[in-house]
Scaffold this motif. Structure first.
Motif, PDB file in Angstrom:
ATOM      1  N   SER A 132      37.200  37.764  43.336  1.00 22.44           N
ATOM      2  CA  SER A 132      37.587  37.015  42.129  1.00 22.44           C
ATOM      3  C   SER A 132      37.602  37.939  40.907  1.00 22.44           C
ATOM      4  O   SER A 132      38.497  37.878  40.068  1.00 22.44           O
ATOM      5  CB  SER A 132      36.622  35.857  41.885  1.00 22.44           C
ATOM      6  OG  SER A 132      36.684  34.941  42.932  1.00 22.44           O
ATOM      7  N   ALA A 133      36.583  38.786  40.808  1.00 23.80           N
ATOM      8  CA  ALA A 133      36.508  39.719  39.676  1.00 23.80           C
ATOM      9  C   ALA A 133      37.687  40.697  39.719  1.00 23.80           C
ATOM     10  O   ALA A 133      38.301  41.003  38.687  1.00 23.80           O
ATOM     11  CB  ALA A 133      35.181  40.463  39.707  1.00 23.80           C
ATOM     12  N   MET A 134      38.014  41.189  40.915  1.00 24.47           N
ATOM     13  CA  MET A 134      39.161  42.106  41.048  1.00 24.47           C
ATOM     14  C   MET A 134      40.466  41.395  40.682  1.00 24.47           C
ATOM     15  O   MET A 134      41.320  41.957  39.998  1.00 24.47           O
ATOM     16  CB  MET A 134      39.253  42.661  42.471  1.00 24.47           C
ATOM     17  CG  MET A 134      38.280  43.772  42.742  1.00 24.47           C
ATOM     18  SD  MET A 134      38.487  44.482  44.387  1.00 24.47           S
ATOM     19  CE  MET A 134      40.118  45.138  44.328  1.00 24.47           C
ATOM     20  N   THR A 135      40.613  40.140  41.119  1.00 26.31           N
ATOM     21  CA  THR A 135      41.826  39.390  40.806  1.00 26.31           C
ATOM     22  C   THR A 135      41.938  39.191  39.307  1.00 26.31           C
ATOM     23  O   THR A 135      43.007  39.408  38.719  1.00 26.31           O
ATOM     24  CB  THR A 135      41.819  38.018  41.527  1.00 26.31           C
ATOM     25  OG1 THR A 135      41.693  38.238  42.924  1.00 26.31           O
ATOM     26  CG2 THR A 135      43.073  37.240  41.241  1.00 26.31           C
ATOM     27  N   LEU A 136      40.838  38.770  38.679  1.00 24.57           N
ATOM     28  CA  LEU A 136      40.842  38.561  37.233  1.00 24.57           C
ATOM     29  C   LEU A 136      41.133  39.874  36.500  1.00 24.57           C
ATOM     30  O   LEU A 136      41.936  39.910  35.566  1.00 24.57           O
ATOM     31  CB  LEU A 136      39.490  37.988  36.790  1.00 24.57           C
ATOM     32  CG  LEU A 136      39.398  37.589  35.320  1.00 24.57           C
ATOM     33  CD1 LEU A 136      40.405  36.497  35.001  1.00 24.57           C
ATOM     34  CD2 LEU A 136      37.984  37.113  35.013  1.00 24.57           C
ATOM     35  N   GLY A 137      40.512  40.949  36.934  1.00 27.22           N
ATOM     36  CA  GLY A 137      40.753  42.262  36.321  1.00 27.22           C
ATOM     37  C   GLY A 137      42.195  42.714  36.510  1.00 27.22           C
ATOM     38  O   GLY A 137      42.825  43.269  35.592  1.00 27.22           O
ATOM     39  N   GLY A 138      42.748  42.492  37.687  1.00 24.67           N
ATOM     40  CA  GLY A 138      44.135  42.885  37.960  1.00 24.67           C
ATOM     41  C   GLY A 138      45.125  42.112  37.117  1.00 24.67           C
ATOM     42  O   GLY A 138      46.072  42.677  36.545  1.00 24.67           O
ATOM     43  N   VAL A 139      44.911  40.796  37.013  1.00 24.52           N
ATOM     44  CA  VAL A 139      45.803  39.963  36.195  1.00 24.52           C
ATOM     45  C   VAL A 139      45.699  40.379  34.729  1.00 24.52           C
ATOM     46  O   VAL A 139      46.704  40.475  34.017  1.00 24.52           O
ATOM     47  CB  VAL A 139      45.476  38.458  36.384  1.00 24.52           C
ATOM     48  CG1 VAL A 139      46.196  37.601  35.368  1.00 24.52           C
ATOM     49  CG2 VAL A 139      45.821  38.020  37.792  1.00 24.52           C
ATOM     50  N   ALA A 140      44.482  40.646  34.266  1.00 24.61           N
ATOM     51  CA  ALA A 140      44.292  41.079  32.873  1.00 24.61           C
ATOM     52  C   ALA A 140      44.994  42.413  32.610  1.00 24.61           C
ATOM     53  O   ALA A 140      45.621  42.613  31.565  1.00 24.61           O
ATOM     54  CB  ALA A 140      42.800  41.184  32.563  1.00 24.61           C
ATOM     55  N   ALA A 141      44.896  43.343  33.564  1.00 26.61           N
ATOM     56  CA  ALA A 141      45.542  44.649  33.397  1.00 26.61           C
ATOM     57  C   ALA A 141      47.058  44.509  33.341  1.00 26.61           C
ATOM     58  O   ALA A 141      47.732  45.118  32.488  1.00 26.61           O
ATOM     59  CB  ALA A 141      45.138  45.579  34.540  1.00 26.61           C
ATOM     60  N   ILE A 142      47.618  43.681  34.223  1.00 29.08           N
ATOM     61  CA  ILE A 142      49.073  43.483  34.226  1.00 29.08           C
ATOM     62  C   ILE A 142      49.524  42.813  32.928  1.00 29.08           C
ATOM     63  O   ILE A 142      50.519  43.205  32.314  1.00 29.08           O
ATOM     64  CB  ILE A 142      49.508  42.671  35.466  1.00 29.08           C
ATOM     65  CG1 ILE A 142      49.310  43.519  36.723  1.00 29.08           C
ATOM     66  CG2 ILE A 142      50.950  42.211  35.344  1.00 29.08           C
ATOM     67  CD1 ILE A 142      49.527  42.759  38.012  1.00 29.08           C
ATOM     68  N   ALA A 143      48.766  41.809  32.479  1.00 30.64           N
ATOM     69  CA  ALA A 143      49.097  41.125  31.224  1.00 30.64           C
ATOM     70  C   ALA A 143      49.042  42.107  30.054  1.00 30.64           C
ATOM     71  O   ALA A 143      49.910  42.086  29.173  1.00 30.64           O
ATOM     72  CB  ALA A 143      48.151  39.959  30.995  1.00 30.64           C
ATOM     73  N   ALA A 144      48.025  42.971  30.028  1.00 28.08           N
ATOM     74  CA  ALA A 144      47.901  43.951  28.943  1.00 28.08           C
ATOM     75  C   ALA A 144      49.098  44.901  28.916  1.00 28.08           C
ATOM     76  O   ALA A 144      49.617  45.238  27.845  1.00 28.08           O
ATOM     77  CB  ALA A 144      46.599  44.732  29.100  1.00 28.08           C
ATOM     78  N   VAL A 145      49.539  45.332  30.075  1.00 25.23           N
ATOM     79  CA  VAL A 145      50.703  46.224  30.147  1.00 25.23           C
ATOM     80  C   VAL A 145      51.934  45.525  29.588  1.00 25.23           C
ATOM     81  O   VAL A 145      52.697  46.097  28.788  1.00 25.23           O
ATOM     82  CB  VAL A 145      50.941  46.709  31.600  1.00 25.23           C
ATOM     83  CG1 VAL A 145      52.295  47.386  31.723  1.00 25.23           C
ATOM     84  CG2 VAL A 145      49.834  47.653  32.025  1.00 25.23           C
ATOM     85  N   PHE A 146      52.168  44.282  29.999  1.00 24.43           N
ATOM     86  CA  PHE A 146      53.345  43.548  29.497  1.00 24.43           C
ATOM     87  C   PHE A 146      53.265  43.330  27.990  1.00 24.43           C
ATOM     88  O   PHE A 146      54.251  43.505  27.277  1.00 24.43           O
ATOM     89  CB  PHE A 146      53.489  42.201  30.211  1.00 24.43           C
ATOM     90  CG  PHE A 146      54.164  42.320  31.542  1.00 24.43           C
ATOM     91  CD1 PHE A 146      55.485  42.746  31.633  1.00 24.43           C
ATOM     92  CD2 PHE A 146      53.485  42.011  32.722  1.00 24.43           C
ATOM     93  CE1 PHE A 146      56.106  42.860  32.868  1.00 24.43           C
ATOM     94  CE2 PHE A 146      54.103  42.127  33.946  1.00 24.43           C
ATOM     95  CZ  PHE A 146      55.417  42.555  34.030  1.00 24.43           C
TER      96      PHE A 146
END
Length: 167
Positions: A132-146
């Protein structure tokens, strides 16, 4: 009667003077650098050899004008070629930038798939909190890039708009 005859004489004199005062004025206008044939003839009679000089001056003026027009045409041709070369270079640069963007998108897609596979694996192995933490971190990273990409593009567009308004 002598009064009447002297009045007739006076009016006859006035008519004759009036006829003498009438004259004809002719105005000619020419857009050519060469005078009319009559004017050239008058110049030639008054100043022998002037017709040759007049034609020589007109020929020199025409040659000079043609030379200037040719120079301007050469300058315009060079400027047009430079503009075409610049446009072609800009198109190549844009194509290269688009290629880099496409390559980056594919790499991000592949990394996202790997990241997703890792989180699914961790979740199936009983490490749901880590997954869950990895998923949340991954989504946050992708959102930050966009968000950063959109923000950078908006700033660049704003700067280009300001430059075009000033220029």
């Amino acid at each position: 009667m002598s009064n009447q005859s002297s009045g007739n004489d006076l009016s006859e004199q006035m008519r004759q003077q009036h006829r003498l005062l009438l004259s004809q004025h002719t105005v000619t206008k020419s857009s050519s650098p060469i005078p009319s044939a009559q004017e050239i003839e008058h110049y030639e009679r008054a100043f022998p050899g002037s017709a040759e000089r007049i034609f020589g001056m007109a020929e020199k003026e025409q040659a000079h004008r043609h030379e200037r027009e040719k120079e301007q045409q050469d300058i315009n041709t060079k400027a047009m070629k430079a503009n075409i070369e610049t446009a072609e270079a800009n198109a190549r640069a844009q194509d290269a930038a688009n290629g880099e963007i496409r390559r980056g998108q594919w790499m991000a897609f592949i990394l996202s798939l790997g990241y997703l596979a890792a989180t699914v694996y961790l979740a199936t192995e009983g490490m749901e909190i880590v997954a869950s933490a990895m998923t949340l971190g991954g989504v946050a990273a992708i959102a930050a890039v966009f968000i950063r990409t959109r923000s950078h593009a908006a700033q660049k567009e704003s700067k280009n708009k300001e430059e075009s308004e000033q220029g």
